[in-house]
Write an enzyme that holds these catalytic residues in place. Structure first.
Site, PDB file in Angstrom:
ATOM      1  N   ARG A  38       0.661  -1.510   0.090  1.00  0.00           N
ATOM      2  CA  ARG A  38       0.342   0.204   0.136  1.00  0.00           C
ATOM      3  C   ARG A  38       1.280   1.285   0.037  1.00  0.00           C
ATOM      4  O   ARG A  38       0.255   2.570  -0.536  1.00  0.00           O
ATOM      5  CB  ARG A  38      -0.593  -0.349   1.050  1.00  0.00           C
ATOM      6  CG  ARG A  38      -2.451  -0.694   0.958  1.00  0.00           C
ATOM      7  CD  ARG A  38      -3.337  -0.658   2.291  1.00  0.00           C
ATOM      8  NE  ARG A  38      -4.759  -1.451   1.738  1.00  0.00           N
ATOM      9  CZ  ARG A  38      -5.896  -1.757   2.118  1.00  0.00           C
ATOM     10  NH1 ARG A  38      -5.491  -0.483   3.479  1.00  0.00           N
ATOM     11  NH2 ARG A  38      -6.690  -1.557   1.821  1.00  0.00           N
ATOM     12  N   LYS A 199     -18.395 -15.654   3.218  1.00  0.00           N
ATOM     13  CA  LYS A 199     -19.901 -15.869   2.761  1.00  0.00           C
ATOM     14  C   LYS A 199     -20.415 -15.755   1.330  1.00  0.00           C
ATOM     15  O   LYS A 199     -20.072 -14.484   1.428  1.00  0.00           O
ATOM     16  CB  LYS A 199     -20.021 -15.034   3.929  1.00  0.00           C
ATOM     17  CG  LYS A 199     -19.369 -15.165   5.273  1.00  0.00           C
ATOM     18  CD  LYS A 199     -20.352 -14.894   6.574  1.00  0.00           C
ATOM     19  CE  LYS A 199     -19.857 -13.778   7.127  1.00  0.00           C
ATOM     20  NZ  LYS A 199     -20.253 -12.786   8.155  1.00  0.00           N
ATOM     21  N   GLY A 352      -9.540  -8.149   0.755  1.00  0.00           N
ATOM     22  CA  GLY A 352      -8.163  -8.006   0.686  1.00  0.00           C
ATOM     23  C   GLY A 352      -7.203  -9.575   1.059  1.00  0.00           C
ATOM     24  O   GLY A 352      -6.150  -9.582   0.375  1.00  0.00           O
ATOM     25  N   GLY A 375     -12.958  -3.878   0.741  1.00  0.00           N
ATOM     26  CA  GLY A 375     -13.803  -2.846   0.635  1.00  0.00           C
ATOM     27  C   GLY A 375     -14.557  -1.973   0.103  1.00  0.00           C
ATOM     28  O   GLY A 375     -15.227  -2.111  -0.800  1.00  0.00           O
TER      29      GLY A 375
HETATM   30  P1  ADP Z   1     -11.309 -11.527   0.205  1.00  0.00           P
HETATM   31  O1  ADP Z   1     -10.922 -10.664   1.325  1.00  0.00           O
HETATM   32  O2  ADP Z   1     -10.134 -11.571  -0.722  1.00  0.00           O
HETATM   33  O3  ADP Z   1     -12.582 -10.051  -0.193  1.00  0.00           O
HETATM   34  P2  ADP Z   1     -13.018 -12.699   2.261  1.00  0.00           P
HETATM   35  O4  ADP Z   1     -12.507 -12.260   2.857  1.00  0.00           O
HETATM   36  O5  ADP Z   1     -14.302 -12.946   1.337  1.00  0.00           O
HETATM   37  O6  ADP Z   1     -11.864 -12.918   0.679  1.00  0.00           O
HETATM   38  O7  ADP Z   1     -12.941 -14.146   2.474  1.00  0.00           O
HETATM   39  C1  ADP Z   1     -11.756 -15.192   2.910  1.00  0.00           C
HETATM   40  C2  ADP Z   1     -11.418 -16.057   4.176  1.00  0.00           C
HETATM   41  O8  ADP Z   1     -12.666 -17.010   4.102  1.00  0.00           O
HETATM   42  C3  ADP Z   1     -10.596 -16.533   4.184  1.00  0.00           C
HETATM   43  O9  ADP Z   1     -10.446 -16.070   5.656  1.00  0.00           O
HETATM   44  C4  ADP Z   1     -10.685 -17.756   4.072  1.00  0.00           C
HETATM   45  O10 ADP Z   1     -10.145 -18.512   5.204  1.00  0.00           O
HETATM   46  C5  ADP Z   1     -11.998 -17.927   4.120  1.00  0.00           C
HETATM   47  N1  ADP Z   1     -12.595 -19.271   3.482  1.00  0.00           N
HETATM   48  C6  ADP Z   1     -12.111 -19.300   1.969  1.00  0.00           C
HETATM   49  N2  ADP Z   1     -12.347 -20.608   1.829  1.00  0.00           N
HETATM   50  C7  ADP Z   1     -13.579 -20.957   3.192  1.00  0.00           C
HETATM   51  C8  ADP Z   1     -14.088 -22.603   3.339  1.00  0.00           C
HETATM   52  N3  ADP Z   1     -14.562 -23.162   2.249  1.00  0.00           N
HETATM   53  N4  ADP Z   1     -15.472 -22.474   4.549  1.00  0.00           N
HETATM   54  C9  ADP Z   1     -14.322 -21.214   4.994  1.00  0.00           C
HETATM   55  N5  ADP Z   1     -13.482 -20.222   5.243  1.00  0.00           N
HETATM   56  C10 ADP Z   1     -13.247 -20.314   3.531  1.00  0.00           C
HETATM   57 MG    MG Z   2     -11.429 -10.344   3.665  1.00  0.00          MG
END
Ligand code: ADP
Ligand code: MG
Length: 396
Positions: A38, A199, A352, A375
């Site tokens: 960053r 989620k 992230g 975000g």
């Molecule tokens: P990003 O930050 O890239 O947008 P998110 O914050 O939505 O991603 O999600 C990241 C989290 O999702 C990670 O901590 C990861 O462990 C979790 N995750 C990925 N696959 C699974 C799974 N099958 N079951 C539970 N958690 C998961």
């Molecule tokens: Mg995240």
């Protein structure tokens, strides 16, 4: 509409307040900066201002001090890292507003850099308090917003201050808006989105908005369980958002209406426990036992996704394919990152965790763009207007 940038104003000899997002991850044990991407991302803006003889006043937040002084969240280590990266001295202010800071600003010479203390040490920052915003504005002649990662928050240093000073975007802000904006307005087709992460509820706005624009959607990560469950599959102990089952069905139907292939995994990695030494097994989605968790996408899915993605000209990726923090469950995510680094397509990484993985695997420079704002990029691609962007005047 393009935003005015630092190139559209005369900054020579001016005091320029630059809001950056140097909210870098810190090592939980040592407090050291674990990823400085960053900081690197705003170097073009800072260098430009220095070269054009501005008096540069930087401000950022770090962590979540919630309106009080937290020693571990002082900006000093960040300012030091910036100084190393830019090869120039960076002085540090004891606060971000007030008499002492004003005195520090008074003695700045052209090309000098002053770093203000963590803006979130003041509760007025997140409250977007107008008086606090005016105090910030008093330090400068011009305001530059380069903090794309905080643009979805209407705070004093991202929105409030822009009402009291001529405001423009920095180069990072410009790059992010261009990369994300192109995804919404003019992606080269075929255009794929790969969505993962924890989620469905976090990403449903994204899926809904992008469905109208894309040619194929690929889903991995934790949200797979909710989609599979919605179609009647056994998903064991995997986290299912029960209140989102009907929404999941709706999204599947919507995709059908838009004639967008909606690809879910065909096989998954399962484990009985979510820990590093757990025994894993690859199973078809029809064979998930009631006592297991889905922890990653399987090898056949990786192949299926890879084949589809190789046909695409634009790929947006947001969210890991599995619980990548545990190395044994990281294969799907790592394979995807590797594939995207090698395809002949525009590749945009948002989210992230996804950005963190790409940085850690040293693949960032092989992607078209890796967003610095998880975000913010999510909100942007949901179709929302970002208050920190909206407040900046358009060109012309
Ligand atoms: P990003 O930050 O890239 O947008 P998110 O914050 O939505 O991603 O999600 C990241 C989290 O999702 C990670 O901590 C990861 O462990 C979790 N995750 C990925 N696959 C699974 C799974 N099958 N079951 C539970 N958690 C998961
Ligand atoms: Mg995240």
């Amino acid at each position: 509409m393009q935003k005015k940038t630092v190139k559209d104003i005369d900054v020579e000899g001016k005091r320029v307040l630059v809001r950056v997002d140097f909210n870098v991850p810190l090592d939980v044990n040592t407090g050291a900066i674990s990823d400085d991407s960053r900081i690197r991302a705003s170097l073009p803006t800072i260098n430009y201002l220095v070269e054009h003889k501005a008096k540069v006043i930087l401000c950022s937040h770090l962590g979540r001090p919630k309106g009080r002084v937290v020693e571990e969240l002082r900006m000093a280590p960040v300012a030091q890292r910036l100084s190393q990266l830019i090869g120039l001295p960076v002085s540090i202010a004891p606060d971000c507003v007030g008499r002492e800071v004003e005195n520090k600003v008074k003695v700045l010479k052209e090309g000098d850099i002053l770093f203000l203390e963590n803006v979130r040490f003041h509760p007025e920052e997140e409250a977007n308090d107008p008086h606090f915003a005016q105090e910030l504005a008093r330090l400068a002649d011009i305001y530059v917003n380069d903090a794309f990662g905080t643009a979805h928050r209407a705070h004093a240093s991202t929105v409030g201050v822009a009402k009291y000073l001529p405001a423009v975007a920095g180069f990072l802000m410009e790059t992010e808006l261009e990369a994300m904006g192109n995804l919404l307005s003019a992606p080269a087709h075929p255009f794929a989105c790969v969505i993962g992460g924890a989620k469905v509820s976090d990403k449903m706005g994204l899926v809904q908005n992008m469905l109208k624009k894309l040619d194929i959607l690929l889903i991995g990560g934790g949200m797979v369980a909710t989609f599979l469950k919605a179609q009647g599959y056994e998903v064991g102990h995997s986290l299912v958002e029960r209140d989102k089952l009907s929404l999941a069905k709706e999204l599947l139907k919507e995709a059908e209406e838009w004639k967008v292939p909606f690809l879910l995994p065909i096989d998954v990695v399962v484990a009985k426990e979510i820990k590093a030494e757990a025994k894993t097994k690859v199973v078809s989605i029809t064979d998930i036992s009631p006592d297991s968790y889905i922890v990653d996408i399987g090898p056949q899915t990786i192949e299926l996704f890879s084949n589809e993605l190789r046909k695409c000209h634009t790929i947006m990726w947001n969210g890991p394919m599995g619980i990548y923090e545990i190395p044994q469950f990281a294969q799907g995510t790592r394979s995807l990152a590797k594939l995207l680094s090698a395809v002949n397509a525009t590749t945009i990484i948002g989210g992230g965790s996804s950005a963190e993985i790409v940085q850690e695997m040293r693949l960032a420079n092989k992607m078209t763009h890796v967003s610095t704002g998880g975000g913010a990029s999510l909100r942007f691609l949901e179709g929302a207007t970002l208050p920190g962007v909206e407040i900046l005047p358009d060109k012309g």
